[in-house]
Design an enzyme around this catalytic site. Structure first.
Site, PDB file in Angstrom:
ATOM      1  N   LYS A 156      28.801  16.611  33.202  1.00 58.42           N
ATOM      2  CA  LYS A 156      29.714  16.016  34.172  1.00 58.42           C
ATOM      3  C   LYS A 156      30.130  17.089  35.173  1.00 58.42           C
ATOM      4  CE  LYS A 156      33.130  12.417  33.436  1.00 58.42           C
ATOM      5  NZ  LYS A 156      34.237  12.017  32.568  1.00 58.42           N
TER       6      LYS A 156
HETATM    7  O1  G3P Z   1      36.403   9.562  32.404  1.00 60.84           O
HETATM    8  C1  G3P Z   1      37.488   9.784  33.181  1.00 60.84           C
HETATM    9  C2  G3P Z   1      38.227   8.582  33.705  1.00 60.84           C
HETATM   10  O2  G3P Z   1      37.853   7.421  33.066  1.00 60.84           O
HETATM   11  C3  G3P Z   1      39.692   8.864  33.777  1.00 60.84           C
HETATM   12  O3  G3P Z   1      40.512   7.775  33.545  1.00 60.84           O
HETATM   13  O4  G3P Z   1      42.686   6.822  32.927  1.00 60.84           O
HETATM   14  O5  G3P Z   1      42.538   9.276  33.419  1.00 60.84           O
HETATM   15  O6  G3P Z   1      42.340   7.604  35.248  1.00 60.84           O
HETATM   16  P1  G3P Z   1      42.106   7.882  33.805  1.00 60.84           P
END
Ligand code: G3P
Length: 221
Positions: free
Chosen positions: A83
């Site tokens: 990533k």
């Molecule tokens: O994989 C990272 C992404 O899904 C982050 O999600 O909930 O931190 O905005 P969030």
């Protein structure tokens, strides 16, 4: 549509993997910070539990640092996808890693142009964060619609990985648009299993079966 789990929690990964629901896993430094134990060991474990792609994120910010980390992370397991953040240095790293035969997932995408550039640089996956756009008062799902359309128009091979998913309706909408992958926090996958009418229907079936058993005491199936 493939379902990835967006977590570094080994218990949750095992639980849903045993149900055949986990096509892959995505992690990030924040998700790893929530778990107890050695993060490197956790990442190695995930690559063993899950057969599909496991995204492990670099933390360096220069192309050189990202490339070094990517080659080290790739040794954690054959199914590792590295990533990389959506930056100029990141795009350069993506191009080089593609030449080296290492798959990448470009993360922190918030516009269709960023997704297009990540695809052109050679990313295997692009990760638009829809929940964070919703939180900022923009329509995250419109971004998925735009990216899917652009990638179809030009037959880009990068897969659209819908990230920052906040609720089960996001998953339905992503599926209707034709996104390749949704990555879900375990609690959202759990919610997708449930429906109150399923519970109500099952209770009625079991109650009725009890009545049948009373009338047929030796019955077994
Ligand atoms: O994989 C990272 C992404 O899904 C982050 O999600 O909930 O931190 O905005 P969030």
């Amino acid at each position: 549509m493939k379902i990835f789990l967006d977590t570094a929690n080994l218990e949750a990964i095992k639980k849903y993997n045993d149900m055949g629901l986990v096509d892959g896993v995505t992690t990030n430094p924040t998700l790893l910070s929530k778990e107890k134990g050695n993060p490197a060991e956790i990442m190695r474990q995930i690559t063993k539990i899950v057969k599909g792609p496991v995204s492990l994120e670099v933390v360096g910010t220069s192309t050189e640092e990202m490339l070094d980390e990517a080659h080290r992370l790739k040794k954690y397991g054959q199914n590792v996808v590295v990533k990389i953040p959506m930056t100029a240095d990141g795009l350069k790293a993506v191009k080089k890693l593609k030449q080296d035969g290492i798959e990448t997932n470009v993360t922190l995408i918030f516009s269709a142009n960023q997704a297009t550039l990540a695809a052109k640089a050679g990313a295997s996956y692009v990760s638009p964060f829809i929940g964070r756009l919703d939180d900022a008062g923009q329509d995250g799902m419109s971004l998925i619609r735009e990216i899917v359309q652009i990638f179809r128009n030009y037959q880009f091979s990068a897969k659209v990985l819908v990230a920052s998913v906040r609720h089960p309706l996001h998953v339905v909408d992503a599926g209707k648009i034709g996104a390749d992958v949704v990555t879900l926090p375990p609690d959202i996958l759990g919610k997708m299993i449930l429906h109150p009418l399923t519970d109500k229907g099952l209770t009625a079936f079991l109650n009725d079966w009890e009545k049948v058993k009373k009338e047929n005491p030796n019955l077994s199936i």
